[in-house]
Design an enzyme around this catalytic site. Structure first.
Site, PDB file in Angstrom:
ATOM      1  N   LYS A 168      43.077  31.424  45.829  1.00  0.00           N
ATOM      2  CA  LYS A 168      43.956  30.253  45.660  1.00  0.00           C
ATOM      3  C   LYS A 168      45.409  30.597  45.934  1.00  0.00           C
ATOM      4  CE  LYS A 168      42.508  29.915  41.420  1.00  0.00           C
ATOM      5  NZ  LYS A 168      41.460  30.953  41.424  1.00  0.00           N
ATOM      6  N   GLY A 201      45.469  35.509  37.932  1.00  0.00           N
ATOM      7  CA  GLY A 201      46.085  36.544  38.767  1.00  0.00           C
ATOM      8  C   GLY A 201      45.963  36.074  40.194  1.00  0.00           C
ATOM      9  N   HIS A 202      47.042  35.577  40.745  1.00  0.00           N
ATOM     10  CA  HIS A 202      47.015  35.003  42.097  1.00  0.00           C
ATOM     11  C   HIS A 202      47.758  35.937  43.049  1.00  0.00           C
ATOM     12  CE1 HIS A 202      46.371  30.695  40.333  1.00  0.00           C
ATOM     13  NE2 HIS A 202      45.434  31.544  40.012  1.00  0.00           N
ATOM     14  N   GLN A 258      42.092  29.713  37.594  1.00  0.00           N
ATOM     15  CA  GLN A 258      40.675  29.921  37.312  1.00  0.00           C
ATOM     16  C   GLN A 258      39.822  29.162  38.350  1.00  0.00           C
ATOM     17  OE1 GLN A 258      42.783  29.191  34.167  1.00  0.00           O
ATOM     18  NE2 GLN A 258      43.055  31.341  34.567  1.00  0.00           N
ATOM     19  N   ASP A 272      39.330  33.426  41.368  1.00  0.00           N
ATOM     20  CA  ASP A 272      39.621  34.454  42.375  1.00  0.00           C
ATOM     21  C   ASP A 272      39.126  34.090  43.773  1.00  0.00           C
ATOM     22  OD1 ASP A 272      40.658  35.922  40.235  1.00  0.00           O
ATOM     23  OD2 ASP A 272      38.702  36.796  39.797  1.00  0.00           O
TER      24      ASP A 272
HETATM   25  P1  GDP Z   1      43.096  33.801  43.202  1.00  0.00           P
HETATM   26  O1  GDP Z   1      43.060  34.136  41.739  1.00  0.00           O
HETATM   27  O2  GDP Z   1      42.179  32.688  43.545  1.00  0.00           O
HETATM   28  O3  GDP Z   1      44.481  33.590  43.720  1.00  0.00           O
HETATM   29  O4  GDP Z   1      42.516  35.091  43.950  1.00  0.00           O
HETATM   30  P2  GDP Z   1      42.874  36.628  43.632  1.00  0.00           P
HETATM   31  O5  GDP Z   1      44.225  36.918  44.141  1.00  0.00           O
HETATM   32  O6  GDP Z   1      42.580  36.977  42.233  1.00  0.00           O
HETATM   33  O7  GDP Z   1      41.742  37.347  44.482  1.00  0.00           O
HETATM   34  C1  GDP Z   1      41.654  37.192  45.842  1.00  0.00           C
HETATM   35  C2  GDP Z   1      41.775  38.576  46.485  1.00  0.00           C
HETATM   36  O8  GDP Z   1      41.355  38.516  47.831  1.00  0.00           O
HETATM   37  C3  GDP Z   1      43.199  39.077  46.562  1.00  0.00           C
HETATM   38  O9  GDP Z   1      43.181  40.475  46.531  1.00  0.00           O
HETATM   39  C4  GDP Z   1      43.682  38.570  47.911  1.00  0.00           C
HETATM   40  O10 GDP Z   1      44.731  39.358  48.454  1.00  0.00           O
HETATM   41  C5  GDP Z   1      42.437  38.734  48.734  1.00  0.00           C
HETATM   42  N1  GDP Z   1      42.228  37.747  49.808  1.00  0.00           N
HETATM   43  C6  GDP Z   1      42.567  36.445  49.858  1.00  0.00           C
HETATM   44  N2  GDP Z   1      42.080  35.874  50.981  1.00  0.00           N
HETATM   45  C7  GDP Z   1      41.411  36.849  51.648  1.00  0.00           C
HETATM   46  C8  GDP Z   1      40.655  36.872  52.864  1.00  0.00           C
HETATM   47  O11 GDP Z   1      40.472  35.875  53.557  1.00  0.00           O
HETATM   48  N3  GDP Z   1      40.100  38.076  53.215  1.00  0.00           N
HETATM   49  C9  GDP Z   1      40.243  39.200  52.471  1.00  0.00           C
HETATM   50  N4  GDP Z   1      39.664  40.304  52.888  1.00  0.00           N
HETATM   51  N5  GDP Z   1      40.943  39.206  51.329  1.00  0.00           N
HETATM   52  C10 GDP Z   1      41.509  38.043  50.905  1.00  0.00           C
HETATM   53  P1  IMO Z   2      42.369  33.142  38.567  1.00  0.00           P
HETATM   54  O1  IMO Z   2      43.371  32.038  38.372  1.00  0.00           O
HETATM   55  C1  IMO Z   2      38.576  34.916  37.312  1.00  0.00           C
HETATM   56  C2  IMO Z   2      37.519  34.498  33.082  1.00  0.00           C
HETATM   57  C3  IMO Z   2      37.504  35.777  32.248  1.00  0.00           C
HETATM   58  C4  IMO Z   2      36.403  35.415  31.244  1.00  0.00           C
HETATM   59  C5  IMO Z   2      36.652  33.936  30.997  1.00  0.00           C
HETATM   60  C6  IMO Z   2      37.474  33.640  29.767  1.00  0.00           C
HETATM   61  O2  IMO Z   2      42.964  34.437  38.972  1.00  0.00           O
HETATM   62  O3  IMO Z   2      41.234  32.705  39.417  1.00  0.00           O
HETATM   63  P2  IMO Z   2      40.069  33.903  29.195  1.00  0.00           P
HETATM   64  O4  IMO Z   2      40.960  35.103  29.207  1.00  0.00           O
HETATM   65  O5  IMO Z   2      40.512  32.812  30.096  1.00  0.00           O
HETATM   66  O6  IMO Z   2      39.769  33.413  27.814  1.00  0.00           O
HETATM   67  O7  IMO Z   2      38.649  34.450  29.774  1.00  0.00           O
HETATM   68  O8  IMO Z   2      37.338  33.448  32.143  1.00  0.00           O
HETATM   69  N1  IMO Z   2      38.804  34.243  33.778  1.00  0.00           N
HETATM   70  C7  IMO Z   2      38.960  34.412  35.105  1.00  0.00           C
HETATM   71  N2  IMO Z   2      38.107  34.889  36.034  1.00  0.00           N
HETATM   72  N3  IMO Z   2      39.801  34.470  37.662  1.00  0.00           N
HETATM   73  C8  IMO Z   2      40.659  33.972  36.737  1.00  0.00           C
HETATM   74  O9  IMO Z   2      41.833  33.406  37.067  1.00  0.00           O
HETATM   75  C9  IMO Z   2      40.266  33.960  35.382  1.00  0.00           C
HETATM   76  N4  IMO Z   2      40.849  33.571  34.234  1.00  0.00           N
HETATM   77  C10 IMO Z   2      39.940  33.742  33.274  1.00  0.00           C
HETATM   78  O10 IMO Z   2      37.167  36.894  33.029  1.00  0.00           O
HETATM   79  O11 IMO Z   2      35.147  35.535  31.863  1.00  0.00           O
HETATM   80 MG    MG Z   3      42.703  35.755  40.495  1.00  0.00          MG
END
Ligand code: GDP
Ligand code: IMO
Ligand code: MG
Length: 431
Positions: free
Chosen positions: A22, A46-47, A230, A19
């Site tokens: 990415k 979840g991107h 991840q 998270d």
């Molecule tokens: P990922 O899994 O690495 O793609 O990240 P996620 O989407 O799960 O989580 C990142 C969260 O932060 C999402 O809600 C994005 O919309 C948000 N986000 C990404 N970059 C920024 C930033 O620079 N500032 C803020 N405030 N939110 C951001």
């Molecule tokens: P993105 O791509 C954050 C974590 C789960 C748990 C562990 C194992 O959005 O960054 P799993 O379901 O993979 O067997 O869970 O890994 N986990 C993540 N945490 N971002 C993710 O993906 C994750 N994918 C798995 O919360 O701790």
């Molecule tokens: Mg994510």
């Protein structure tokens, strides 16, 4: 992002516990690439990408899908849940995003079945306090089957008799586990078979020989972006085992998972958040179990993009990120969510761990030590200004510049881009 490196094949990888933002960065970089490949993980990812206030959350499909005339590939290292995939396609099409000839799925990717999800759920339930806190998307059980050589792959769906026999056998085995170990209900192979035969028809147009596709891409000098899911500290080998996911998250996994020679990956780009988050269980030395942690969660919108669970929040952990930079061989990094720290008077960076009389400045491999480690902090002054509107290097407040420079110095790496908000446009290029 205009720079001389964008012509080379790049692997983008998360440097923390996932998270890091990415999805947003992949979407921005996609402009400079032809093909975007997911190489591992599954719908546990979840991107999030935000474009003009419209939010897209991608789980299986690469975040490059939002841009026109790009190929998006679900590589062989991904565990593919067809139900999730089809839902995602419907959702994207509902938002006028083209998903057709631009999506390719490896015929040898392993399939996630309902019994994988059920097993994930049951084994997590059984573990009580020891649970990993998985996303319950069947990831661990599916990769387990892959390694145990009892998995079923995408191409098997197109050989109905073979698929039926294999599925029958696997479900029979799983049912023994469900009934004898968990006192749970049996699964019906026939129901699964009928459901997956339907899916086969629907996913058929996307399925291809990814090895040949990638080989062709390399020969025709297409630019390839590898999208890690991840984060490196969730890597099956180099993460905080056993509180990890079940795939090779780090850049080393990209070649295997995409079906390409490692020689074709020219640059490794890390993504790291300006602080740290983690979802699920496991050690997190710089965690803030206080009001400040709450504030970061609220301001950063730190709730799982897949499960909705509140993310644990804490200060930036340079010990953990240094480890991730080493194992990936990252060339440079993108620093995200700087804006979330805007209000802070002082900001802390974890530069070491204390464990009894020992001080660690390298991430400990001794997993028994990690939960007991106390963070050692370096403090810098905050900037207390709104950075979300910054678009140029000259706009960066001097204390924010100092925070970035301090991170660069501790980590020994260049920050080449800043992200200051969720929207595609909220970035500052530093090169
Ligand atoms: P990922 O899994 O690495 O793609 O990240 P996620 O989407 O799960 O989580 C990142 C969260 O932060 C999402 O809600 C994005 O919309 C948000 N986000 C990404 N970059 C920024 C930033 O620079 N500032 C803020 N405030 N939110 C951001
Ligand atoms: P993105 O791509 C954050 C974590 C789960 C748990 C562990 C194992 O959005 O960054 P799993 O379901 O993979 O067997 O869970 O890994 N986990 C993540 N945490 N971002 C993710 O993906 C994750 N994918 C798995 O919360 O701790
Ligand atoms: Mg994510």
């Amino acid at each position: 992002m205009e720079n001389s490196n964008t012509g080379t094949n790049t692997c983008l990888v998360g440097l923390q516990w996932g998270d890091e933002g990415k999805g947003k960065i992949v979407d921005i970089l996609t402009e400079f690439f032809d093909i975007i490949v997911r190489y591992q993980g599954g719908s546990n990812a979840g991107h999030t990408v935000v474009v003009n206030n419209e939010k897209f959350v991608l789980h299986l499909i690469p975040s490059g899908i939002l841009r026109k005339n790009k190929y998006c590939v679900i590589g062989s290292g991904v565990v593919m849940d067809p139900r999730q995939l089809l839902e995602e396609i419907t959702e994207l099409r509902g938002k006028n995003i083209e998903v057709g000839g631009n999506l390719r799925i490896s015929e040898i990717a392993h399939l996630v079945f309902p019994y994988h999800k059920k097993l994930d759920e049951l084994s997590e339930g059984e573990k009580g306090d020891e649970k990993i806190g998985t996303t319950r998307r069947g990831i661990g059980p599916c990769y387990t089957d892959k390694m145990a050589r009892t998995g079923i792959r995408v191409s098997d769906l197109f050989h109905p008799e073979y698929f039926k026999q294999r599925l029958k056998k696997v479900v029979e085995e799983k049912n023994k586990i469900f009934v004898r170990l968990f006192n749970a209900d049996e699964s019906s192979w026939k129901e699964i078979y009928d459901e997956y035969c339907e899916y086969a028809e629907q996913i058929k147009p996307f399925v291809c020989n990814v090895v040949a596709f990638m080989d062709n891409a390399v020969k025709s000098k297409k630019k390839i972006l590898f999208e890690g899911a991840q984060g490196s500290l969730l890597d099956v080998d180099y993460g905080t085992y056993p509180f990890i996911t079940s795939s090779s998250v780090t850049a080393g996994g990209a070649a295997v998972g995409a079906g390409i020679s490692p020689k074709q990956i020219h640059r490794i780009l890390g993504v790291m958040k300006s602080y740290t988050t983690r979802v699920g269980s496991g050690p997190f030395p710089s965690e803030l179990n206080n009001e400040l942690g709450e504030h970061l969660r609220k301001k950063g919108g730190e709730y799982g993009a897949t499960t909705g669970r509140p993310r644990r929040c804490g200060w930036f952990d340079a010990v953990a990120v240094k480890h991730a930079i080493m194992v990936n061989g990252a060339d440079s990094v993108v620093l995200t969510k700087l804006d979330v720290l805007d209000e802070q008077k002082t900001i802390k960076i974890c530069t070491g761990y204390k464990f009894g009389n020992k001080v660690y400045d390298l991430f400990p491999t001794d997993i028994a030590a990690l939960p007991e480690c106390q963070p050692m902090y370096k403090e810098v002054s905050g900037w207390q200004k709104d950075t979300s509107m910054m678009r140029n290097m000259n706009d960066i407040p001097s204390n924010a510049r100092n925070y970035i420079n301090t991170l660069e110095k501790i980590l020994g790496i260049k920050v080449e881009m800043l992200s200051v908000g969720p929207d595609r446009g909220q970035v500052v290029n530093l090169v």
